[in-house]
Design an enzyme around this catalytic site. Structure first.
Site, short mmCIF file in Angstrom:
data_model
loop_
_atom_site.label_atom_id
_atom_site.label_comp_id
_atom_site.label_asym_id
_atom_site.label_seq_id
_atom_site.Cartn_x
_atom_site.Cartn_y
_atom_site.Cartn_z
N TYR A 52 0.82 -1.23 0.00
CA TYR A 52 0.00 0.00 0.00
C TYR A 52 0.85 1.27 0.00
CZ TYR A 52 -4.74 -1.97 0.65
OH TYR A 52 -5.96 -2.57 0.48
N ASN A 115 -13.92 -3.11 3.83
CA ASN A 115 -14.76 -3.14 2.63
C ASN A 115 -14.60 -4.41 1.80
OD1 ASN A 115 -12.26 -2.58 1.59
ND2 ASN A 115 -12.79 -0.56 0.78
N GLU A 129 1.17 -5.51 -8.66
CA GLU A 129 0.54 -6.21 -7.53
C GLU A 129 0.57 -7.73 -7.71
OE1 GLU A 129 -2.50 -2.56 -6.26
OE2 GLU A 129 -3.34 -4.44 -6.99
#
Ligand code: CDP
Ligand code: MG
Length: 136
Positions: A52, A115, A129
């Site tokens: 992140y 979420n 990623e």
């Protein structure tokens, strides 16, 4: 013309904890995604901080990284025509309160932080990623 892409999807700790793994995978498959790679893992906070990194200056960064590393996650490579955008559409808005009916976050998301799913936001980031979690 077809434009087959791969994107990275993560079923986050809040969803794994509620045993939603299979239900969410079915949603991807029912929407035409192939799950070409997958693994269930728990990452270190230091790894979440790398994953992140784009958010490192945000006020929620520390909690975000603590959260992603707080329990098991399911990391998947999804493949489909225009997979990056199609997955973002299927996930819904970051805040489940703003997510449209029929999206994964509307159905399962608890809050803006919990979420339920992650999805790459561009083809370039998808490659980064995927490589982060599935180095060959
Ligand atoms: O996940 P998405 O790409 O939709 O959103 P983001 O802007 O890239 O943020 C990454 C993650 O940080 C989100 O999925 C939320 O879990 C978390 N977040 C948060 O906790 N509080 C915010 N105000 C914004 C994002
Ligand atoms: Mg994002």
């Amino acid at each position: 013309m077809s434009n087959i892409e791969q994107t990275l999807s993560i079923i986050k700790p809040d969803a794994v904890e509620r045993n939603l793994e299979n239900e969410i995978k079915e949603i991807f498959k029912n929407n035409g995604f192939s799950i070409v790679k997958e693994k269930k893992i728990q990452i270190e906070k230091s790894e979440a901080e790398i994953f992140y990194k784009v958010h490192e200056t945000k006020p929620f960064f520390n909690e975000l990284c603590a959260y992603l590393s707080s329990g098991p996650i399911v990391v998947m490579v999804l493949e489909k025509d225009n997979a990056v955008l199609r997955n973002r559409e299927l996930m819904g808005a970051t805040n489940p309160k703003d997510a449209e009916e029929g999206t994964i976050r509307k159905k399962y998301g608890i809050s803006i932080d919990k979420n339920s799913v992650h999805g790459s936001d561009s083809v370039d980031n998808a490659k980064i990623e995927i490589n982060f979690f599935f180095k060959d």
